[in-house]
Write an enzyme that holds these catalytic residues in place. Structure first.
Site, short mmCIF file in Angstrom:
data_model
loop_
_atom_site.label_atom_id
_atom_site.label_comp_id
_atom_site.label_asym_id
_atom_site.label_seq_id
_atom_site.Cartn_x
_atom_site.Cartn_y
_atom_site.Cartn_z
CG HIS A 49 -38.61 5.93 -16.71
ND1 HIS A 49 -38.37 6.92 -15.81
CD2 HIS A 49 -37.66 5.00 -16.50
CE1 HIS A 49 -37.33 6.61 -15.09
NE2 HIS A 49 -36.88 5.45 -15.48
CG ASP A 59 -36.08 -2.24 -18.56
OD1 ASP A 59 -36.13 -1.06 -18.93
OD2 ASP A 59 -35.23 -3.05 -18.98
P1 GDP Z 1 -39.07 1.65 -16.10
O1 GDP Z 1 -37.91 2.00 -16.95
O2 GDP Z 1 -38.64 1.13 -14.76
O3 GDP Z 1 -40.09 2.73 -15.98
O4 GDP Z 1 -39.79 0.41 -16.78
P2 GDP Z 1 -40.29 0.24 -18.31
O5 GDP Z 1 -41.11 1.37 -18.68
O6 GDP Z 1 -39.17 -0.14 -19.19
O7 GDP Z 1 -41.12 -1.09 -18.16
C1 GDP Z 1 -42.29 -1.16 -17.51
C2 GDP Z 1 -43.34 -1.63 -18.50
O8 GDP Z 1 -44.32 -2.33 -17.82
C3 GDP Z 1 -44.07 -0.50 -19.18
O9 GDP Z 1 -44.48 -0.89 -20.45
C4 GDP Z 1 -45.27 -0.25 -18.28
O10 GDP Z 1 -46.37 0.34 -18.94
C5 GDP Z 1 -45.58 -1.66 -17.89
N1 GDP Z 1 -46.14 -1.81 -16.57
C6 GDP Z 1 -45.80 -1.16 -15.42
N2 GDP Z 1 -46.48 -1.67 -14.38
C7 GDP Z 1 -47.25 -2.69 -14.88
C8 GDP Z 1 -48.14 -3.64 -14.30
O11 GDP Z 1 -48.35 -3.68 -13.10
N3 GDP Z 1 -48.70 -4.54 -15.15
C9 GDP Z 1 -48.47 -4.56 -16.48
N4 GDP Z 1 -49.07 -5.49 -17.22
N5 GDP Z 1 -47.64 -3.69 -17.06
C10 GDP Z 1 -47.03 -2.77 -16.27
#
Ligand code: GDP
Length: 424
Positions: free
Chosen positions: A41, A13
């Protein structure tokens, strides 16, 4: 860079999906090489907001070929649902831009059932599984008791193979767990309702990739979860059942000859962890609530509130090492903007000794975090697009982490949108 892997450095995440979505414009092929639909993701772009579970994040870019490699846990039911959901939001998915490896093993209907039955048997000792059948699936894969996706193309052979597996698996379901047996009719319904739908996407992706490599195409390898959940290098037994590390990418993708030129490790500016297991830097109470709310830390697949804490330098440095990361993307910096002082877990105390080494998993339960504080910046940084746009305290935070984890931080993400990024 020709071949790049995007991997998680921590517990998952970290924001890998947003990084793959950002970087795919530079690549011809995007491959998911391990894991299944047990995590998600999140990608936000011109089509809308998506929680991708199994589909590669390159689907939103015209011309990019997306591949589900032989290393994934291919759940035909969930995959078909996901394909329908993404296409309903206007994203075209065809056999031209999505290819499923004929060597990917299928997650069978009983794997999810078994996951639930085993977690129920474990009761308070449960692993915190998402009950998507991933652990039973990989156990069966290594026992060679699964079906390869390519077998769907050979119906006579398939039926015989399924009957043999069914007879074997029903022994476990009925005699070990006292559950109902699966019938051939159940499997036939599964074949018609899910497997038939994904059949057009199945092909020899190994041959496709060898040709792509010969043609000098640029390949992006997309990992699920993070280093600390890696089956071999993570917080055993609270890991996933596959290898989330970049070193597995050539094997799980279908291109074992691939050389990975760059490993982009994704690190969140603070820590989160879903499910059970040791989480040394965990925050509790109001402090945790505030961070969880600021970062909207609820599981993409399960909606479960994530456990939260400050960035953990000990675990992150270890994650950088096992991923062999060459560049770091630090995400969600904007979330920390509300804090007066920013906590950082700099070391652990294990058996009365301070250490900066990540301990053997059995020692993690007794590890205590050493927390230090850095100045906060207390202003909205989500509009920053250049390094100089960041306040000094934010730059110091990034530079401090960089100096501690031993890897250049090349990207600082300040929002979920595609362009909310600073490239250093
Ligand atoms: P992944 O599985 O590694 O892709 O991660 P997730 O999707 O579970 O979690 C990442 C969350 O953080 C998602 O809701 C993204 O839209 C959000 N996100 C990613 N980068 C940023 C950021 O720089 N700032 C904010 N506020 N949200 C972010």
């Amino acid at each position: 860079m020709a071949n790049t892997a995007i991997v998680g450095i921590n517990w998952g995440d970290e924001g890998k999906g947003r990084m793959v979505d950002l970087l795919t414009s530079d690549y011809d092929v995007v491959i998911r090489y391990q894991g299944g639909g047990n995590a998600g993701h999140t990608v936000i772009n011109e089509y809308g907001k998506f929680a991708l579970h199994l589909l590669p994040s390159g689907l939103f870019r015209p011309g990019v070929v997306n591949i589900l490699g032989n290393g994934v846990a291919l759940d035909p039911e969930n995959l078909w649902e996901e394909i329908q959901s993404v296409t309903s939001q206007g994203v075209p998915i065809t056999p031209e831009n999505l290819k499923i490896s004929d060597r990917a093993s299928l997650l069978l209907p009983w794997h999810r059932t078994l996951d639930g039955l085993e977690e129920a048997r474990l009761a308070d000792k449960k692993f915190g599984s998402t009950k998507q059948g991933i652990a039973p699936f990989y156990s069966d894969k290594y026992q060679k008791k699964t079906i390869l996706a390519g077998e769907l193309l050979y119906p006579d052979h398939l039926k015989e193979h399924l009957e043999t597996l069914l007879e074997w698996k029903n022994l476990t379901l009925t005699r070990v767990y006292g559950a109902d047996p699966v019938t051939m009719e159940d499997l036939e319904a599964w074949l018609v309702n899910a497997c038939e739908k994904i059949k057009p996407f199945i092909c020899d992706t190994g041959a496709f990739l060898r040709q792509a490599q010969a043609d000098g195409k640029k390949i992006l390898f997309e990992a699920q979860l993070g280093a600390l959940r890696d089956l071999d290098y993570g917080i055993h037994p609270y890991t996933t059942s596959s290898n989330a590390i970049a070193a597995y990418a050539p094997v799980g993708s279908g291109l074992p000859s691939a050389k990975i030129d760059e490993v982009v490790g994704v690190v969140k500016a603070y820590s989160t962890c879903v499910g059970e297991g040791p989480f040394v830097c965990e925050m509790f109470g109001e402090e945790a609530e505030a961070l969880r709310a600021a970062g909207f830390e609820y599981g993409a697949k399960t909606g479960r509130p994530r456990r939260v804490g400050p960035i953990d330098i000990v675990a992150t440095r270890y994650g950088v090492q096992v991923q062999a990361a060459t560049n770091i993307a630090l995400t969600k910096m904007d979330v920390l903007s509300y804090m007066d002082k920013i906590p950082v877990c700099t070391r652990y105390i294990v058996k009365g000794q301070e250490t900066d080494q990540f301990p053997f998993p059995a020692l993690l339960d007794q590890a205590q975090p050493v927390i230090e504080f850095m100045d906060g910046w207390k202003c909205d940084i989500s509009g920053a697009r250049k390094w100089e746009d960041l306040p000094e305290a934010a730059r110091k935070y990034v530079e401090y982490i960089e100096s501690q984890i031993g890897c250049h931080i090349g990207y600082v993400s300040v929002g979920p949108e595609r362009d909310s990024i600073i490239i250093r």
